[in-house]
Motif scaffolding. Structure first.
Motif, PDB file in Angstrom:
ATOM      1  N   ASP A 401       0.790  -1.226   0.000  1.00  0.00           N
ATOM      2  CA  ASP A 401       0.000   0.000   0.000  1.00  0.00           C
ATOM      3  C   ASP A 401       0.827   1.284   0.000  1.00  0.00           C
ATOM      4  N   MET A 402       1.859   1.296   0.858  1.00  0.00           N
ATOM      5  CA  MET A 402       2.583   2.556   1.077  1.00  0.00           C
ATOM      6  C   MET A 402       4.075   2.371   1.006  1.00  0.00           C
ATOM      7  N   GLY A 403       4.767   3.470   0.689  1.00  0.00           N
ATOM      8  CA  GLY A 403       6.221   3.405   0.594  1.00  0.00           C
ATOM      9  C   GLY A 403       6.884   4.635   1.179  1.00  0.00           C
ATOM     10  N   GLN A 404       8.104   4.398   1.651  1.00  0.00           N
ATOM     11  CA  GLN A 404       8.885   5.450   2.300  1.00  0.00           C
ATOM     12  C   GLN A 404      10.333   5.172   1.946  1.00  0.00           C
ATOM     13  N   GLY A 405      11.102   6.195   1.686  1.00  0.00           N
ATOM     14  CA  GLY A 405      12.509   5.977   1.359  1.00  0.00           C
ATOM     15  C   GLY A 405      13.090   7.174   0.642  1.00  0.00           C
ATOM     16  N   TYR A 406      14.405   7.143   0.451  1.00  0.00           N
ATOM     17  CA  TYR A 406      15.104   8.283  -0.145  1.00  0.00           C
ATOM     18  C   TYR A 406      14.552   8.614  -1.524  1.00  0.00           C
ATOM     19  N   TRP A 407      14.010   7.617  -2.218  1.00  0.00           N
ATOM     20  CA  TRP A 407      13.505   7.890  -3.552  1.00  0.00           C
ATOM     21  C   TRP A 407      12.315   8.856  -3.507  1.00  0.00           C
ATOM     22  N   PHE A 408      11.531   8.773  -2.458  1.00  0.00           N
ATOM     23  CA  PHE A 408      10.410   9.706  -2.283  1.00  0.00           C
ATOM     24  C   PHE A 408      10.878  10.971  -1.569  1.00  0.00           C
ATOM     25  N   GLY A 409      11.765  10.801  -0.602  1.00  0.00           N
ATOM     26  CA  GLY A 409      12.255  11.949   0.146  1.00  0.00           C
ATOM     27  C   GLY A 409      12.955  11.509   1.416  1.00  0.00           C
ATOM     28  N   ARG A 410      14.004  12.229   1.767  1.00  0.00           N
ATOM     29  CA  ARG A 410      14.738  11.928   2.992  1.00  0.00           C
ATOM     30  C   ARG A 410      14.025  12.540   4.191  1.00  0.00           C
ATOM     31  N   PRO A 411      14.393  12.129   5.396  1.00  0.00           N
ATOM     32  CA  PRO A 411      13.867  12.828   6.568  1.00  0.00           C
ATOM     33  C   PRO A 411      14.362  14.280   6.517  1.00  0.00           C
ATOM     34  N   MET A 412      13.501  15.244   6.818  1.00  0.00           N
ATOM     35  CA  MET A 412      13.885  16.661   6.707  1.00  0.00           C
ATOM     36  C   MET A 412      13.120  17.500   7.719  1.00  0.00           C
ATOM     37  N   PRO A 413      13.588  18.735   7.943  1.00  0.00           N
ATOM     38  CA  PRO A 413      12.866  19.615   8.858  1.00  0.00           C
ATOM     39  C   PRO A 413      11.466  19.908   8.302  1.00  0.00           C
ATOM     40  N   ALA A 414      10.518  20.168   9.205  1.00  0.00           N
ATOM     41  CA  ALA A 414       9.114  20.345   8.809  1.00  0.00           C
ATOM     42  C   ALA A 414       8.920  21.313   7.651  1.00  0.00           C
ATOM     43  N   GLN A 415       9.643  22.438   7.703  1.00  0.00           N
ATOM     44  CA  GLN A 415       9.390  23.476   6.687  1.00  0.00           C
ATOM     45  C   GLN A 415       9.902  23.106   5.295  1.00  0.00           C
ATOM     46  N   ASP A 416      10.750  22.062   5.202  1.00  0.00           N
ATOM     47  CA  ASP A 416      11.319  21.707   3.895  1.00  0.00           C
ATOM     48  C   ASP A 416      10.453  20.742   3.084  1.00  0.00           C
ATOM     49  N   ILE A 417       9.389  20.239   3.681  1.00  0.00           N
ATOM     50  CA  ILE A 417       8.596  19.230   2.967  1.00  0.00           C
ATOM     51  C   ILE A 417       7.835  19.864   1.799  1.00  0.00           C
ATOM     52  N   ASP A 418       7.927  19.179   0.646  1.00  0.00           N
ATOM     53  CA  ASP A 418       7.199  19.632  -0.537  1.00  0.00           C
ATOM     54  C   ASP A 418       5.935  18.779  -0.644  1.00  0.00           C
ATOM     55  N   TRP A 419       4.812  19.363  -0.269  1.00  0.00           N
ATOM     56  CA  TRP A 419       3.563  18.596  -0.175  1.00  0.00           C
ATOM     57  C   TRP A 419       3.052  18.115  -1.522  1.00  0.00           C
ATOM     58  N   HIS A 420       3.530  18.699  -2.591  1.00  0.00           N
ATOM     59  CA  HIS A 420       2.972  18.350  -3.899  1.00  0.00           C
ATOM     60  C   HIS A 420       3.830  17.361  -4.668  1.00  0.00           C
ATOM     61  N   ARG A 421       4.961  16.980  -4.083  1.00  0.00           N
ATOM     62  CA  ARG A 421       5.835  16.040  -4.760  1.00  0.00           C
ATOM     63  C   ARG A 421       5.137  14.679  -4.883  1.00  0.00           C
ATOM     64  N   ALA A 422       5.097  14.153  -6.101  1.00  0.00           N
ATOM     65  CA  ALA A 422       4.480  12.837  -6.321  1.00  0.00           C
ATOM     66  C   ALA A 422       5.219  12.130  -7.451  1.00  0.00           C
ATOM     67  N   PRO A 423       6.408  11.628  -7.187  1.00  0.00           N
ATOM     68  CA  PRO A 423       7.195  11.003  -8.256  1.00  0.00           C
ATOM     69  C   PRO A 423       6.455   9.804  -8.847  1.00  0.00           C
ATOM     70  N   PRO A 424       6.271   9.749 -10.175  1.00  0.00           N
ATOM     71  CA  PRO A 424       5.497   8.683 -10.792  1.00  0.00           C
ATOM     72  C   PRO A 424       6.185   7.317 -10.653  1.00  0.00           C
ATOM     73  N   ILE A 425       5.392   6.290 -10.419  1.00  0.00           N
ATOM     74  CA  ILE A 425       5.952   4.956 -10.224  1.00  0.00           C
ATOM     75  C   ILE A 425       5.737   4.087 -11.471  1.00  0.00           C
ATOM     76  N   GLN A 426       4.500   4.176 -12.025  1.00  0.00           N
ATOM     77  CA  GLN A 426       4.212   3.323 -13.182  1.00  0.00           C
ATOM     78  C   GLN A 426       4.870   3.872 -14.442  1.00  0.00           C
ATOM     79  N   THR A 427       5.249   2.952 -15.329  1.00  0.00           N
ATOM     80  CA  THR A 427       5.892   3.407 -16.562  1.00  0.00           C
ATOM     81  C   THR A 427       4.825   3.682 -17.612  1.00  0.00           C
TER      82      THR A 427
END
Ligand code: C2E
Ligand code: MG
Ligand code: MG
Length: 427
Positions: A401-427
């Motif tokens: 169902d869900m994924g977490q990892g550097y490919w989506f984003g590293r751990p970062m301070p609250a203000q650095d999160i880009d809420w709209h980032r959605a890297p495509p997975i399917q080709t």
């Protein structure tokens, strides 16, 4: 004996060392074992030929033999490795002084066909009886000291004991500094995004603690959480992280950010304690966070350490209205029967299994089974440590169902999160 140098070989040396230790035991004497390895010998061998390499080893052994009197055994253990056993060595300073003498002696050039060859060596020292009681263990300890000598820049010696005390020293320092860190607000909470694998959207975050140390910089949790657990400071740290993270989540929700959960790690040390429940209830009360947005992560090994206590604890936490996840799943030898009884809503696949995807057949098989297991028990599955799109794609195909990892984003301070980032997975 070693045919090249005529010195005792490993077998003979170990034998003599055992005898020497037995006698030292009786006479209440200390012994020292020095393990010596030439620096960059392979380069000499490869560039000047094996013949020169052999000649060098012979000359080295002669020069070393010339340094020692009776009561010292020199041996060639193999390759460019020599061992020195000192049958009477009352203090560590004597062993260190001898090591220095050896290093100085080897600094003088070696002569071949009128050419000068400069070499250096590294030495590891281990002492009887303070470091080890058998020849075998003494050799092993000297070897780890040698490794340390090599890794701090070669051409030097290192003591096995010093290595340990330096380590212990470091722990004591960290423990006392951690207390200050909490008081002086040196801890930080970083947030790592969690994405829905089906549409790639950011749906949650995991709170991960960091230590902004005035001299060491940003210290990762592996370097201080285990110490905090041993000293008992972990309760305060986890309470602080929980408070910060819940406040932050309230802020995000108030700002209109579309997030369905914030995940927080709970140390296994707190898990067995009654106060955990009260502490969580307190944080929810003071921050005003709706418990439906809170997910607590407990490791699989914490749950399986004492499954009866875990069952009760998890039920009580669950009554608060929050959700529960099992972290690092696959590493803790779960009993499946017990797993089924736990009031848990999610399994987090350990990143160790994700690393090999999709090519490693064992990892792929394990991941498939964990996903099937979670599904059959009505739990969500969440994979950690996704670094490549192929891993995300494989996990999606298998129904994760869900994924977490550097490919989506590293751990970062609250203000650095880009809420709209959605890297495509399917080709
Ligand atoms: P965890 O809960 O399993 O957290 C996942 C760890 O994997 C994090 O390490 C994260 O930075 C790292 N990670 C995430 N994505 C990737 C990736 O793509 N590749 C690789 N190689 N690593 C990735 P971190 O932040 O160093 O935390 C380590 C562990 O420390 C956590 O493992 C958790 O068990 C513990 N920890 C962190 N924060 C807290 C806390 O506030 N309280 C407690 N009790 N433990 C915490
Ligand atoms: Mg975690
Ligand atoms: Mg984990």
């Amino acid at each position: 004996h070693d045919p090249l140098t005529g010195l005792p070989n490993r077998l003979l040396f170990t034998d003599r060392a055992e005898q020497a230790l037995a006698s030292a035991q009786v006479h209440k004497r200390g012994c020292a074992l020095l393990l010596l390895d030439l620096d960059h010998f392979k380069i000499i061998n490869d560039s000047l030929g094996h013949n020169v390499g052999d000649q060098l080893l012979k000359q080295v052994s002669e020069r070393l033999a010339g340094l020692f009197g009776p009561g010292v055994t020199l041996a060639r253990l193999g390759g460019d490795e020599f061992a020195v056993l000192v049958e009477s060595c009352p203090q560590v300073v004597q062993a260190a002084a001898l090591a220095q003498r050896i290093l100085d002696a080897l600094r003088e050039p070696f002569i071949f066909d009128g050419h000068q060859l400069f070499i250096s060596a590294s030495i590891g020292i281990s002492l009887f009886p303070s470091d080890a009681l058998s020849a075998e263990q003494l050799l092993r300890n000297a070897d780890s000291a040698l490794f340390k000598a090599k890794s701090v820049g070669r051409e030097g010696y290192a003591l096995y004991t010093e290595e340990l005390t330096a380590h212990a020293q470091n722990r004591v320092e960290i423990a006392s500094e951690l207390r200050r860190a909490l008081e002086q607000q040196e801890l930080r909470v970083y947030y790592q995004p969690v994405h829905d694998l089906h549409n790639s959207r950011l749906i949650g975050v995991e709170a991960l603690v960091r230590w902004q140390h005035p001299e060491r910089g940003l210290v990762p949790p592996v370097e201080f959480i285990p110490i905090a657990e041993r000293t008992g400071l972990i309760a305060d740290i986890d309470a602080w992280v929980m408070d910060q993270a819940c406040r932050q989540m309230c802020q995000w929700l108030a700002d209109g950010v579309q997030l369905s959960f914030i995940a927080i790690n709970v140390s296994s040390r707190l898990f067995a304690r009654r106060e955990l429940y009260e502490q969580v209830a307190q944080v929810l009360h003071t921050t005003g966070l709706d418990p439906a947005f809170l997910e607590l992560e407990v490791t699989e090994s914490a749950v399986m350490e004492d499954p009866e206590v875990a069952l009760e604890q998890l039920h009580r936490l669950r009554e608060l209205g929050l959700r529960l996840a099992i972290d690092d799943f696959g590493t803790g030898y779960s009993s499946l029967l017990r797993l089924k009884r736990l009031p848990v809503q999610k399994l987090k696949i350990d990143q160790g299994f994700v690393a090999g995807l999709p090519w490693d057949e064992d990892d792929a098989a394990i991941v498939r089974v964990v996903i099937a297991l979670a599904k059959s028990m009505g739990m969500q599955v969440h994979a950690e440590g996704i670094e490549q799109v192929e891993q995300a794609r494989f996990l999606l195909e298998q129904g994760c169902d869900m994924g977490q990892g550097y490919w989506f984003g590293r751990p970062m301070p609250a203000q650095d999160i880009d809420w709209h980032r959605a890297p495509p997975i399917q080709t």
